[in-house]
Design a protein around this motif. Structure first.
Motif, mmCIF file in Angstrom:
data_model
loop_
_atom_site.group_PDB
_atom_site.id
_atom_site.type_symbol
_atom_site.label_atom_id
_atom_site.label_comp_id
_atom_site.label_asym_id
_atom_site.label_seq_id
_atom_site.Cartn_x
_atom_site.Cartn_y
_atom_site.Cartn_z
ATOM 1 N N SER A 241 39.579 40.843 47.009
ATOM 2 C CA SER A 241 40.402 41.646 46.104
ATOM 3 C C SER A 241 41.575 40.806 45.638
ATOM 4 C CB SER A 241 40.907 42.906 46.812
ATOM 5 O OG SER A 241 41.847 42.560 47.805
ATOM 6 N N SER A 242 42.133 41.179 44.509
ATOM 7 C CA SER A 242 43.277 40.421 44.004
ATOM 8 C C SER A 242 44.441 40.511 44.982
ATOM 9 C CB SER A 242 43.678 40.917 42.620
ATOM 10 O OG SER A 242 43.872 42.308 42.636
ATOM 11 N N GLU A 243 44.599 41.644 45.656
ATOM 12 C CA GLU A 243 45.678 41.791 46.642
ATOM 13 C C GLU A 243 45.457 40.866 47.835
ATOM 14 O OE1 GLU A 243 46.973 45.158 49.754
ATOM 15 O OE2 GLU A 243 46.894 45.827 47.673
ATOM 16 N N ASN B 232 46.044 37.172 46.929
ATOM 17 C CA ASN B 232 47.457 36.800 46.829
ATOM 18 C C ASN B 232 48.113 36.671 48.195
ATOM 19 O OD1 ASN B 232 47.401 36.739 44.044
ATOM 20 N ND2 ASN B 232 47.999 38.885 43.853
ATOM 21 N N ASN B 233 47.760 37.557 49.132
ATOM 22 C CA ASN B 233 48.432 37.596 50.431
ATOM 23 C C ASN B 233 47.742 36.784 51.511
ATOM 24 O OD1 ASN B 233 50.345 39.363 49.375
ATOM 25 N ND2 ASN B 233 49.086 41.151 49.851
#
Length: 100
Positions: free
Chosen positions: A70-72, A75-76
């Motif tokens: 996922s994009s989240e 990023n994390n």
């Protein structure tokens, strides 16, 4: 560390060069040489941003398992997602999924 199969399809996992290659789904959509399907748009709408395909050969059957991030998460957790232990896990998971 080395993961062997009798067909020698798995490479050494444990260095930066051996990490699985996650591709940005948007860049796949922009690539004029890639096949265009509505499926990629739906994958993006579902919140996924990157994908990696892992080849398996189990019981005489070849195939590919595609893992998405996922994009989240990208990023994390991008360092973990691309880490050697996670890469090894995904290669083994692809073999198990292929056996089903």
């Amino acid at each position: 560390h080395r993961y062997h199969s009798k067909f020698g399809m798995f490479h050494r996992i444990g260095t930066k060069d051996d990490a699985l290659g996650f591709q940005d789904i948007n860049s796949i959509l922009q690539d004029p040489d890639s096949a265009k399907t509505h499926r990629l748009d739906l994958i993006l709408e579902a919140g996924f941003s990157h994908a990696a395909g892992i080849h398996f050969h189990t019981g005489g059957v070849d195939g590919i398992v595609i893992f998405y991030t996922s994009s989240e998460a990208d990023n994390n957790d991008s360092a973990f997602i691309r880490s050697a232990p996670n890469s090894f896990y995904m290669v083994c998971a692809a073999e198990i999924i292929g056996a089903v």
